[in-house]
Design an enzyme around this catalytic site. Structure first.
Site, mmCIF file in Angstrom:
data_model
loop_
_atom_site.group_PDB
_atom_site.id
_atom_site.type_symbol
_atom_site.label_atom_id
_atom_site.label_comp_id
_atom_site.label_asym_id
_atom_site.label_seq_id
_atom_site.Cartn_x
_atom_site.Cartn_y
_atom_site.Cartn_z
ATOM 1 N N HIS A 82 1.321 -1.281 -0.112
ATOM 2 C CA HIS A 82 0.027 -0.280 -0.368
ATOM 3 C C HIS A 82 0.508 0.985 -0.330
ATOM 4 C CE1 HIS A 82 -3.823 -2.109 1.743
ATOM 5 N NE2 HIS A 82 -2.932 -2.884 0.287
ATOM 6 N N ASP A 83 2.159 1.208 0.318
ATOM 7 C CA ASP A 83 2.642 2.219 0.006
ATOM 8 C C ASP A 83 3.088 2.286 -1.582
ATOM 9 O OD1 ASP A 83 5.459 4.103 -0.079
ATOM 10 O OD2 ASP A 83 5.911 3.407 2.064
ATOM 11 N N THR A 153 2.900 7.225 -4.966
ATOM 12 C CA THR A 153 4.680 7.604 -5.141
ATOM 13 C C THR A 153 5.057 5.839 -5.137
ATOM 14 O OG1 THR A 153 4.574 7.173 -2.695
ATOM 15 C CG2 THR A 153 4.989 9.900 -3.966
ATOM 16 N N SER A 159 4.012 6.413 2.306
ATOM 17 C CA SER A 159 3.493 7.688 1.940
ATOM 18 C C SER A 159 1.950 6.345 2.526
ATOM 19 C CB SER A 159 3.479 7.657 0.083
ATOM 20 O OG SER A 159 3.275 6.598 0.063
ATOM 21 N N ARG A 225 -6.756 2.546 1.971
ATOM 22 C CA ARG A 225 -7.521 1.306 2.789
ATOM 23 C C ARG A 225 -6.765 0.754 4.289
ATOM 24 N NH1 ARG A 225 -3.931 -0.425 -2.488
ATOM 25 N NH2 ARG A 225 -2.413 0.782 -1.677
ATOM 26 N N GLU A 228 -8.860 -2.482 6.038
ATOM 27 C CA GLU A 228 -8.878 -2.952 5.487
ATOM 28 C C GLU A 228 -8.992 -4.665 6.308
ATOM 29 O OE1 GLU A 228 -7.124 -4.136 1.759
ATOM 30 O OE2 GLU A 228 -9.181 -4.140 1.171
ATOM 31 N N HIS A 323 -1.699 -12.729 -1.772
ATOM 32 C CA HIS A 323 -3.170 -12.625 -1.521
ATOM 33 C C HIS A 323 -3.336 -14.896 -0.917
ATOM 34 C CE1 HIS A 323 -5.101 -9.500 -3.654
ATOM 35 N NE2 HIS A 323 -4.342 -8.691 -1.713
HETATM 36 C C1 HEM Z 1 -5.983 -10.265 4.781
HETATM 37 C C2 HEM Z 1 -5.350 -9.821 3.810
HETATM 38 C C3 HEM Z 1 -5.785 -8.610 2.165
HETATM 39 C C4 HEM Z 1 -7.041 -8.646 2.338
HETATM 40 C C5 HEM Z 1 -8.397 -8.235 2.290
HETATM 41 C C6 HEM Z 1 -6.784 -7.861 0.840
HETATM 42 C C7 HEM Z 1 -7.290 -7.324 -0.497
HETATM 43 C C8 HEM Z 1 -7.129 -7.031 -1.796
HETATM 44 C C9 HEM Z 1 -8.614 -5.979 -2.097
HETATM 45 C C10 HEM Z 1 -10.326 -6.230 -2.025
HETATM 46 C C11 HEM Z 1 -7.506 -5.806 -3.682
HETATM 47 C C12 HEM Z 1 -8.706 -4.979 -4.518
HETATM 48 C C13 HEM Z 1 -8.825 -5.688 -5.607
HETATM 49 C C14 HEM Z 1 -9.099 -5.913 -6.966
HETATM 50 O O1 HEM Z 1 -10.626 -4.832 -7.123
HETATM 51 O O2 HEM Z 1 -8.213 -5.797 -8.045
HETATM 52 C C15 HEM Z 1 -6.262 -5.892 -3.322
HETATM 53 C C16 HEM Z 1 -4.641 -5.506 -4.103
HETATM 54 C C17 HEM Z 1 -3.791 -5.304 -3.589
HETATM 55 N N1 HEM Z 1 -3.271 -6.637 -2.774
HETATM 56 FE FE1 HEM Z 1 -3.939 -7.116 -1.405
HETATM 57 N N2 HEM Z 1 -5.104 -7.792 0.685
HETATM 58 C C18 HEM Z 1 -4.506 -8.640 1.449
HETATM 59 C C19 HEM Z 1 -2.606 -9.143 1.615
HETATM 60 C C20 HEM Z 1 -1.754 -8.743 0.342
HETATM 61 C C21 HEM Z 1 -0.823 -9.033 0.933
HETATM 62 C C22 HEM Z 1 -0.610 -9.831 1.983
HETATM 63 C C23 HEM Z 1 -0.050 -8.660 -0.732
HETATM 64 C C24 HEM Z 1 0.907 -8.290 -0.641
HETATM 65 C C25 HEM Z 1 2.375 -9.470 -0.138
HETATM 66 C C26 HEM Z 1 -0.844 -7.739 -1.589
HETATM 67 C C27 HEM Z 1 -0.779 -6.919 -2.242
HETATM 68 C C28 HEM Z 1 -2.084 -6.498 -3.002
HETATM 69 C C29 HEM Z 1 -1.688 -5.819 -4.172
HETATM 70 C C30 HEM Z 1 -0.253 -5.572 -4.723
HETATM 71 C C31 HEM Z 1 -2.847 -5.370 -4.494
HETATM 72 C C32 HEM Z 1 -3.196 -3.938 -6.046
HETATM 73 C C33 HEM Z 1 -2.462 -2.645 -5.189
HETATM 74 C C34 HEM Z 1 -3.363 -1.887 -6.239
HETATM 75 O O3 HEM Z 1 -2.420 -2.252 -7.405
HETATM 76 O O4 HEM Z 1 -4.503 -1.207 -6.270
HETATM 77 N N3 HEM Z 1 -2.478 -8.026 -0.029
HETATM 78 N N4 HEM Z 1 -5.702 -6.837 -2.365
HETATM 79 CA CA LIG Z 2 5.381 5.218 -1.423
#
Ligand code: HEM
Ligand SMILES: [Ca+2]
Length: 509
Positions: A82-83, A153, A159, A225, A228, A323
């Site tokens: 998220h950074d 960023t 950030s 976020r 979340e 995920h």
């Molecule tokens: C409880 C844990 C988590 C939840 C509930 C969660 C939920 C979500 C959701 C809802 C999205 C947006 C999906 C879409 O509409 O395309 C997302 C995006 C993403 N998640 Fe997670 N996530 C979790 C953990 C993680 C972890 C552990 C990582 C990486 C190690 C991660 C990396 C990412 C990345 C890179 C995106 C794309 C962000 C963007 O560019 O907007 N997430 N996640």
């Molecule tokens: Ca940043």
């Protein structure tokens, strides 16, 4: 104000396009995602609906634990993602009168996920906002293709603590206090008097509520976020407190510093801590120490020729590997590191967008003890995403239970990410035949790709890049054989684009 690359000030800045390593593949060549027209064949087959792939290949009712690492490794991954990346989504009001929360039709900007499992209807899906900047340097064909944005960023610069624009930054600061600190919650403190993050200003917020007592709104931080999940909120809260602790210490030893100086110096320290934790402690555990040494190595100083912008394939596919490491249970521990009697473990869906559980259930400590005192979830071939996130994912502003695996797949198509065999073979300067033969020889590791392929030839192996990041070798975190090395090849840690980061292709082992 924010970190800038001197010669190319837009590189890595917030609200610039995610960079492409390969041209997008849209169904109409320019903007429609694959699957937009369900009748259209791809490599001779209809593309399987995202929800079908999720249910048949990716979802798992249970997860094993990997004792090598704590749950904090997973939660740091989410926090740091998220950074560096936030892909903004279109809203139904973007020049269209369709409501993406209701429609089951593919009408811009809606690309709903069809249920296909006996259930009626669709899960809502908003296409990512498109960039209006046309980059003619990339050639006319690519210049006209739809591109997506990164609202964050790309630099690891905290950030998520400070925000990525001036307005948000000012809102988050305690400017009236003239002390260089961040603003804290005016209504609640933790049981020991320690501060929480401020609430959002638009009330009532959409966060879930306890049925009794006072409302607890969504928190605000540098990244929206923040509410979340409870571990994520806890990490944000820790950084708020750490900023204010350091600011106070700096003021104490530098009585002549202005509030602005205290704030900026503290911010530099916090940003550096984010970089150190990510590159020294996190990254080597994810990609393995050898890969880390090989692909990243020690910092050799500022290189103005490297474009640090996050790649589309990284945000929409590779770094979503995390995920598959989400645990279905959130552990909360007491001071003896035993299950907290008053605040027991919870199923994950009961913790999403529920900041009231921090405020009314003991603060961040039970959660933090849980993340350091419990093992991370391992990823095995048969256990990819926990059904807590494929059947019961909570997303704000919709009452429907969402499916994270299906969202990920649909997002990859929305962004026009090339099919994986093509992508891998071109990115790695290899060729498709060599890649497929390395898959064949890999069959004793029973990747789901091969295993399920016998049953559903056309389903996988032709879908999107993100399966690559998800299909694991024996253990996700051991770093020996994990194909998270692919995430490294996708360029996360090198923070550059292909031309800037030469590397050798070797088949997955
Ligand atoms: C409880 C844990 C988590 C939840 C509930 C969660 C939920 C979500 C959701 C809802 C999205 C947006 C999906 C879409 O509409 O395309 C997302 C995006 C993403 N998640 Fe997670 N996530 C979790 C953990 C993680 C972890 C552990 C990582 C990486 C190690 C991660 C990396 C990412 C990345 C890179 C995106 C794309 C962000 C963007 O560019 O907007 N997430 N996640
Ligand atoms: Ca940043």
């Amino acid at each position: 104000m924010f970190l800038f690359v001197r010669q190319n000030p837009r590189w890595g800045a917030a609200n610039t396009a995610l960079v492409r390593w390969l041209p997008a593949e849209y169904e109409d060549g320019e903007s429609e995602p694959k699957g937009w027209n369900p009748e259209r064949l791809h490599n001779g087959f209809q593309l399987p609906p995202a929800r079908t792939v999720s249910r048949e290949i990716m979802t798992s009712a249970s997860k094993w634990k990997d004792d090598s690492y704590s749950q904090l490794l997973v939660d740091w991954g989410q926090y740091i993602s998220h950074d560096i990346t936030l892909t903004p989504q279109s809203t139904s009001t973007d020049g269209s009168d369709v409501d993406c929360l209701k429609t089951c039709e593919n009408v811009h900007p809606c690309f709903p996920i069809k249920m296909n499992d006996g259930l009626q209807g669709c899960m809502p899906f908003f296409r990512s906002t498109s960039d209006c900047f046309v980059n003619f340097q990339s050639g006319i064909r690519q210049a006209l293709q739809r591109q997506q944005l990164n609202a964050m960023t790309s630099f690891i610069d905290a950030s998520a603590v400070y925000g990525h624009n001036q307005k948000l930054e000012s809102f988050l600061r305690d400017l009236p206090g003239r002390n260089g600190k961040l603003a804290v919650n005016a209504r609640f403190k933790d049981p020991k008097g320690r501060p929480y993050l401020p609430f959002v200003t638009k009330l009532p917020s959409a966060c879930h509520q306890d049925l009794q007592g006072e409302r607890v709104e969504c928190f605000s931080a540098g990244d929206n976020r923040v509410s979340e999940g409870l571990p994520l909120t806890s990490l944000h809260t820790l950084w708020l407190r750490e900023h204010n602790r350091i600011a106070e210490a700096l003021k104490h030893i530098n009585g002549h510093w202005s509030p602005e100086m205290i704030y900026q110096e503290t911010r530099k320290i916090i940003g550096a801590l984010h970089q150190i934790i990510t590159l020294r402690d996190y990254a080597p555990k994810i990609i393995g120490p050898e890969s880390f040494k090989h692909y990243i190595g020690p910092y050799r100083g500022y290189d103005p020729s490297v474009d640090p912008s996050i790649a589309n394939v990284f945000a929409a596919a590779a770094f979503r590997f995390g995920h598959a490491t989400i645990s279905p249970i959130l552990c909360r521990l007491n001071e003896s590191f035993q299950e907290d009697e008053r605040f027991p473990h919870l199923r994950l869906h009961n913790t999403l967008f529920s900041p009231w559980r921090i405020v009314k259930e003991g603060g961040i400590e039970p959660v933090l003890r849980g993340v350091i005192g419990s093992a991370a979830s391992a990823v095995s071939a048969d256990m990819l995403l926990a059904d807590e996130v494929t059947e019961r994912l909570v997303v704000l502003d919709t009452l429907k239970q969402m499916d994270l695996a299906a969202l990920n797949l649909q997002r990859g198509r929305d962004h026009g990410l090339p099919g994986k065999i093509l992508a891998e073979s071109q990115i790695c300067h290899s060729n498709a035949i060599r890649l497929s033969s390395s898959y064949q020889s890999d069959s004793n590791h029973s990747t789901p790709c091969l295993k399920k392929q016998t049953k559903k030839t056309h389903i996988i192996c032709r879908i999107d890049c993100k399966e690559l990041a998800l299909f694991p070798k024996p253990s996700l975190f051991t770093g020996k054989q994990t194909n998270l090395r692919w995430a490294c090849r996708y360029g996360f840690f090198s923070q550059g684009n292909l031309s800037a980061v030469p590397y050798q292709w070797s088949p997955p082992v």
